[in-house]
Motif scaffolding. Structure first.
Motif, mmCIF file in Angstrom:
data_model
loop_
_atom_site.group_PDB
_atom_site.id
_atom_site.type_symbol
_atom_site.label_atom_id
_atom_site.label_comp_id
_atom_site.label_asym_id
_atom_site.label_seq_id
_atom_site.Cartn_x
_atom_site.Cartn_y
_atom_site.Cartn_z
ATOM 1 N N THR A 133 0.797 -1.216 0.000
ATOM 2 C CA THR A 133 0.000 0.000 0.000
ATOM 3 C C THR A 133 0.840 1.281 0.000
ATOM 4 N N LYS A 161 -13.725 3.818 2.466
ATOM 5 C CA LYS A 161 -12.563 3.565 3.315
ATOM 6 C C LYS A 161 -12.530 2.115 3.791
ATOM 7 N N ALA A 164 -11.768 -0.259 0.955
ATOM 8 C CA ALA A 164 -10.343 -0.234 0.619
ATOM 9 C C ALA A 164 -9.499 -1.009 1.624
ATOM 10 N N ARG A 199 -13.812 -3.283 -7.150
ATOM 11 C CA ARG A 199 -13.380 -2.911 -5.803
ATOM 12 C C ARG A 199 -11.879 -2.609 -5.748
ATOM 13 N N ALA A 203 -10.313 0.746 -4.350
ATOM 14 C CA ALA A 203 -9.302 0.751 -3.286
ATOM 15 C C ALA A 203 -8.108 1.615 -3.684
ATOM 16 N N ALA A 206 -9.038 5.166 -3.239
ATOM 17 C CA ALA A 206 -9.048 5.552 -1.828
ATOM 18 C C ALA A 206 -7.632 5.791 -1.313
ATOM 19 N N VAL A 212 -7.165 5.900 3.275
ATOM 20 C CA VAL A 212 -6.793 4.705 4.017
ATOM 21 C C VAL A 212 -5.588 4.998 4.882
#
Length: 215
Positions: A133, A161, A164, A199, A203, A206, A212
């Protein structure tokens, strides 16, 4: 007791495949139903059997993992694919997401992470290893992109959020004390507003917009 998740492993190293098979089958929740040592062999294998999840290495001879994934998606094959790779460079992750991967996990992850990723992908969700990430956020921040959409409501931001962070719709519903149907409606609205189709892309959005919390 539910049926085990049926998995095919595509990796050009026999010892890796054997090790993964033993590791995954030890609890009885996962069953390895096939193995391939290159992308072409995987595509041929998939013509005769339908696994729940494919574990796909990137570096393979004849046809690598990204090429095999692209070939599947070009045929509109929606087989769930989880990349399991040594590559922690964000370029590989971004390319895999662009093609349509369902999950991305590093080979040096703990077995619990891999098993969770398989379960998440099997449920129709997406899984990107948390360790990647920060790299993903750094890369996205360098790119010119849209800022956070003003059109998103406070509730939609809360849902985005949690999405994610890898939560299922039912988990989001429980956490926010709303129905699962309401969550699905929010997710659908979010996808339209930020112009994404799944999704994983949501993510990434986000992360790009610092929604996140990073470890």
């Amino acid at each position: 007791m539910s049926d085990p998740i049926r998995v095919i492993i595509a990796d050009d190293h026999l010892m890796v495949r054997e090790g993964l098979k033993q590791l995954l089958e030890i609890d009885g929740d996962i069953k390895v139903i096939g193995e391939a040592d290159n992308g072409l062999q995987l595509l041929s294998l998939l013509e005769g059997c339908r696994p729940d999840v494919v574990l796909l290495d990137i570096n393979m001879p004849k046809m690598n993992g990204l090429q095999a994934l692209e070939a599947l998606r070009q045929k509109n094959d929606d087989t769930k694919v989880l990349m399991l790779t040594i590559h922690n460079e964000v370029d590989y992750l971004l390319r895999a997401v662009e093609i349509g991967v369902n999950g991305y996990v590093l080979k040096d992850s703990e077995s619990s992470v891999l098993k969770k990723a398989i379960s998440v992908v099997n449920e129709g969700e997406t899984y990107i290893e948390p360790a990647l990430t920060p790299l993903l956020k750094e890369r996205l921040e360098k790119a010119d992109g849209q800022s956070m959409e003003d059109a998103l409501t406070k509730r939609e931001i809360e849902v985005l959020k949690l999405l994610a962070e890898g939560l299922f719709n039912k988990e989001i519903a429980y956490k926010l004390s709303i129905s699962e149907k309401t969550v699905k409606n929010h997710v659908s609205n979010i996808f339209k507003k930020i112009d994404v189709s799944d999704r994983t892309q949501a993510a990434v959005y986000a992360i790009k917009n610092s929604l996140v919390d990073l470890f």
